[in-house]
Write an enzyme that holds these catalytic residues in place. Structure first.
Site, PDB file in Angstrom:
ATOM      1  N   TYR A   1       8.619 -22.635   9.619  1.00  0.00           N
ATOM      2  CA  TYR A   1       7.647 -23.714   9.816  1.00  0.00           C
ATOM      3  C   TYR A   1       6.430 -23.419   8.949  1.00  0.00           C
ATOM      4  O   TYR A   1       5.969 -22.271   8.892  1.00  0.00           O
ATOM      5  CB  TYR A   1       7.213 -23.794  11.283  1.00  0.00           C
ATOM      6  CG  TYR A   1       8.297 -24.345  12.187  1.00  0.00           C
ATOM      7  CD1 TYR A   1       8.530 -25.706  12.265  1.00  0.00           C
ATOM      8  CD2 TYR A   1       9.095 -23.492  12.950  1.00  0.00           C
ATOM      9  CE1 TYR A   1       9.526 -26.225  13.089  1.00  0.00           C
ATOM     10  CE2 TYR A   1      10.098 -24.006  13.778  1.00  0.00           C
ATOM     11  CZ  TYR A   1      10.300 -25.377  13.841  1.00  0.00           C
ATOM     12  OH  TYR A   1      11.286 -25.889  14.649  1.00  0.00           O
TER      13      TYR A   1
ATOM     14  N   GLN B   1      11.761 -32.010  13.945  1.00  0.00           N
ATOM     15  CA  GLN B   1      12.952 -32.479  14.619  1.00  0.00           C
ATOM     16  C   GLN B   1      13.155 -33.956  14.282  1.00  0.00           C
ATOM     17  O   GLN B   1      12.296 -34.564  13.654  1.00  0.00           O
ATOM     18  CB  GLN B   1      12.828 -32.271  16.115  1.00  0.00           C
ATOM     19  CG  GLN B   1      12.678 -30.800  16.489  1.00  0.00           C
ATOM     20  CD  GLN B   1      12.938 -30.513  17.990  1.00  0.00           C
ATOM     21  OE1 GLN B   1      13.417 -31.337  18.737  1.00  0.00           O
ATOM     22  NE2 GLN B   1      12.567 -29.300  18.408  1.00  0.00           N
TER      23      GLN B   1
ATOM     24  N   GLU C   1      16.016 -24.891  11.348  1.00  0.00           N
ATOM     25  CA  GLU C   1      14.719 -25.470  11.734  1.00  0.00           C
ATOM     26  C   GLU C   1      13.777 -25.322  10.551  1.00  0.00           C
ATOM     27  O   GLU C   1      13.536 -24.212  10.092  1.00  0.00           O
ATOM     28  CB  GLU C   1      14.131 -24.765  12.968  1.00  0.00           C
ATOM     29  CG  GLU C   1      14.916 -25.045  14.240  1.00  0.00           C
ATOM     30  CD  GLU C   1      14.279 -24.464  15.504  1.00  0.00           C
ATOM     31  OE1 GLU C   1      13.047 -24.334  15.563  1.00  0.00           O
ATOM     32  OE2 GLU C   1      15.052 -24.150  16.419  1.00  0.00           O
TER      33      GLU C   1
ATOM     34  N   ASN D   1      19.583 -18.966  19.981  1.00  0.00           N
ATOM     35  CA  ASN D   1      18.541 -19.511  19.112  1.00  0.00           C
ATOM     36  C   ASN D   1      17.348 -18.562  19.138  1.00  0.00           C
ATOM     37  O   ASN D   1      16.934 -18.103  20.208  1.00  0.00           O
ATOM     38  CB  ASN D   1      18.084 -20.880  19.644  1.00  0.00           C
ATOM     39  CG  ASN D   1      16.791 -21.352  18.991  1.00  0.00           C
ATOM     40  OD1 ASN D   1      16.786 -21.750  17.831  1.00  0.00           O
ATOM     41  ND2 ASN D   1      15.681 -21.287  19.727  1.00  0.00           N
ATOM     42  N   GLU D   2      16.809 -18.272  17.986  1.00  0.00           N
ATOM     43  CA  GLU D   2      15.628 -17.393  17.894  1.00  0.00           C
ATOM     44  C   GLU D   2      15.765 -16.231  18.880  1.00  0.00           C
ATOM     45  O   GLU D   2      14.911 -16.008  19.753  1.00  0.00           O
ATOM     46  CB  GLU D   2      14.332 -18.183  18.101  1.00  0.00           C
ATOM     47  CG  GLU D   2      14.141 -19.216  17.003  1.00  0.00           C
ATOM     48  CD  GLU D   2      12.735 -19.834  16.901  1.00  0.00           C
ATOM     49  OE1 GLU D   2      11.913 -19.646  17.805  1.00  0.00           O
ATOM     50  OE2 GLU D   2      12.490 -20.514  15.891  1.00  0.00           O
TER      51      GLU D   2
ATOM     52  N   GLU E   1      16.167 -31.681  20.432  1.00  0.00           N
ATOM     53  CA  GLU E   1      15.992 -30.746  21.546  1.00  0.00           C
ATOM     54  C   GLU E   1      15.491 -31.502  22.777  1.00  0.00           C
ATOM     55  O   GLU E   1      14.777 -32.499  22.658  1.00  0.00           O
ATOM     56  CB  GLU E   1      14.967 -29.669  21.125  1.00  0.00           C
ATOM     57  CG  GLU E   1      14.658 -28.667  22.218  1.00  0.00           C
ATOM     58  CD  GLU E   1      13.920 -27.416  21.703  1.00  0.00           C
ATOM     59  OE1 GLU E   1      13.570 -27.362  20.510  1.00  0.00           O
ATOM     60  OE2 GLU E   1      13.717 -26.494  22.520  1.00  0.00           O
TER      61      GLU E   1
HETATM   62  O1  AHR Z   1      11.169 -26.922  17.230  1.00  0.00           O
HETATM   63  C1  AHR Z   1      10.355 -26.432  18.254  1.00  0.00           C
HETATM   64  C2  AHR Z   1      10.666 -24.975  18.601  1.00  0.00           C
HETATM   65  O2  AHR Z   1      10.362 -24.157  17.515  1.00  0.00           O
HETATM   66  C3  AHR Z   1      12.119 -24.667  18.887  1.00  0.00           C
HETATM   67  O3  AHR Z   1      12.455 -24.920  20.200  1.00  0.00           O
HETATM   68  C4  AHR Z   1      12.194 -23.196  18.611  1.00  0.00           C
HETATM   69  O4  AHR Z   1      13.474 -22.796  18.210  1.00  0.00           O
HETATM   70  C5  AHR Z   1      11.135 -22.976  17.551  1.00  0.00           C
HETATM   71  O5  AHR Z   1      10.316 -21.904  17.834  1.00  0.00           O
END
Ligand code: AHR
Length: 551
Positions: A288, A401, A351, A215-216, A58
């Protein structure tokens, strides 16, 4: 209370340890064969898509500039501006697919800013401006657009990876999505955009197959409800030409375990008939692992832990957070089956990884950069094993990432470059790509620990096995911080020869830095064959890969 959604909102709008003991040596090996691993070669779970070993890049902090792109005039060894060491390592792990340009950045990005002559490209405000600190180099806050579609596709081609582009749904019209596809895929000489691509050195189409539609979209990608987003998805994907390349469109999917998103999205999609599902290759799931508060808070800032300074309980809590992705995959899959019984649509976990609080950056000022330790290698291995065990459900996954950000495989700054513990774990898993996943039964004593005066437990050994011809690849995680496990490995109906490599360290906090690059690296380790079974000792806090040749 701060949530991830609010964090991203506030960082854009404005700005957004304790002492650890070394585990005094490793306890003596547990008594012989306290564990058992049984591999069932006749019970296939499906083919492991190489794409679950995918990556994510990103325009954020030090990922693109400094991480990937050093520029053709740099003294840092490069291939036409692309960091050479990075390309070479990614080739080695057979990186199959790379997602770009975000993340949240994608829904603020105009792809046209990043094409055409580099010296004519506009300088823009980066989406992550507000999250950046005063220490950051200016090009983290402002987007110079030196790196765009052409450079990204060249990066992928050098590695041998497929590009996966995320389109802007929040702030560009559907026509611009179609035009980006046209720029990438229309045949030589056919359109003005094909000519523009040719002027940048590529008359041949890029043939980009994978496209994210936003995205999201529940958050930074437009703040839609699931139903609103489904309507947008139908519009953005309707009558989209691929120019001879069938397009695989990925819809923005749920955060974590939010099944109402999956249900709401699919309910609205099929309102126009099940045929609409044919336009969707995958539904993106993001997870995450960040909450190390042991159940005390759900606050996005307060709940996070330190990347490097942690105790044994933090170790297990992070792994527990990460392993919950298996139930998420199963749960979303079940909901998807209500609308799509044939499971045409797959999950794309584009992600995943741990997310710690700031403070461990290898390069001060790089936002969302953190230092991966042995804990993150174990976490990553465990996650890849989960994907391997669900090959029919997970069609792609992208670790968040690639470099200088979150669960990075690599860290780099100027002319220094290091393969992190996470990158080392990926090396051990490469042979799984494209293999047939085999049902494998693990039994081992659990890891018991004390979670703030309450007993807690985590599984003892887990992993995955895959077969290509007569080559069987078995990966095993021992999450226990201080006890080894000796396992008898039985392959039903087969005899075998084996070699093994292990990733571990006597200190669970161990990590590879830009100055000390080989602290945690895979080491060959002996394997014993006794009474037609493999016997192997899995050290504490370890990831092991066994290469087994069936007779
Ligand atoms: O990976 C960092 C961020 O986390 C990304 O930009 C987003 O898609 C997510 O919330």
């Amino acid at each position: 209370m701060t949530t991830r959604r609010k964090f991203i909102h506030s960082t854009v709008a404005g700005s957004a340890a304790f002492a650890f003991s070394r585990y005094a040596g490793l306890t003596a090996a547990a008594s012989a064969s306290d564990s058992r691993i049984e591999i069932l070669p006749n019970e296939s779970l499906g083919t492991i898509s190489p794409n679950i070993y995918g990556h994510f890049t990103e325009h954020l902090g030090g990922v693109i500039y400094d991480g990937i792109w050093v520029g053709p005039k740099s003294k840092v060894p490069n291939y036409d501006g692309l960091r050479r060491d990075l390309v070479d390592h990614m080739k080695r792990i057979k990186a199959p697919v790379i997602r770009y340009p975000g993340g949240c950045f994608a829904d603020s990005y105009d792809w046209r800013d990043g094409v055409g002559p580099a010296d004519k490209r506009p300088r823009r405000t980066n989406f992550w401006l507000g999250a950046d600190s005063e220490k950051s180099p200016a090009n983290h806050r402002f987007e110079p657009n030196e790196f765009g579609t052409n450079e990204f596709v060249r990066f992928c081609k050098l590695i041998g990876a497929e590009p996966y582009l995320a389109a802007n749904v929040r702030s560009l019209p559907a026509q611009e999505f179609a035009r980006w596809v046209e720029y990438c895929n229309s045949p030589e000489g056919s359109t003005a955009l094909a000519d523009l691509r040719a002027q940048s050195g590529s008359p041949q189409p890029y043939n980009v197959q994978y496209w994210g539609v936003g995205n999201e979209s529940w958050g930074c990608g437009g703040n839609f409800t699931a139903e609103e987003y489904a309507i947008e998805f139908r519009r953005y994907s309707a009558w989209l030409p691929g120019y001879g390349r069938p397009l695989s469109l990925v819809a923005s999917g749920p955060n974590d375990d939010v099944r109402s998103w999956t249900r709401g999205f699919l309910e609205e999609i099929v309102r126009k008939g099940r045929g609409e599902l044919r336009n969707i290759f995958g539904l993106a799931l993001h997870h995450y692992a960040w909450n190390l508060s042991r159940g005390k808070t759900n606050d996005w800032d307060k709940g996070k832990g330190d990347a490097v300074q942690f105790d044994a309980v933090d170790w297990y809590e992070l792994l527990r957070e990460g392993s919950s992705i298996e139930a998420m995959v199963e749960g979303h899959w079940q909901v998807m089956g209500e609308f799509d019984p044939e499971h045409h649509v797959k999950l794309v976990v584009d992600e995943w990884g741990p997310w710690y609080r700031p403070g461990s950056e290898a390069t001060p000022g790089d936002i969302l950069e953190q230092m991966p330790t042995l804990r993150d290698a174990v976490f990553s291995a465990m996650t890849l094993d989960i994907f391997n065990r669900h090959p029919e459900k997970v069609a792609m996954a992208n670790c968040a990432q690639l470099i200088n950000c979150l669960n990075s495989l690599y860290l780099a700054h100027e002319d220094r470059f290091v393969v992190t513990t996470v990158g080392r774990a990926f090396e051990l898993y490469t042979p799984h790509q494209g293999g047939t996943s085999l049902r494998t039964i693990f039994s081992a004593p659990h890891a018991d620990y004390n979670r703030d005066e309450k007993p807690a437990t985590f599984w003892g050994l887990n992993g995955s096995a895959s077969l290509k011809g007569k080559d069987l690849h078995l990966t095993v995680v021992n999450p226990h911080v201080s006890q080894s496990r000796e396992a008898e490995i039985v392959i039903r109906g087969a005899s075998a020869a084996a070699t093994a490599a292990v990733l571990t360290h006597s200190d669970i906090h161990a990590h590879n830095t830009l100055d000390h690059r080989d602290v945690v690296i895979p080491q060959p380790t002996p394997v014993t064959i006794r009474d037609a079974a493999i016997h192997h000792v899995f050290p504490p806090a370890s990831v092991t890969a066994l290469s087994i040749r069936l007779a």
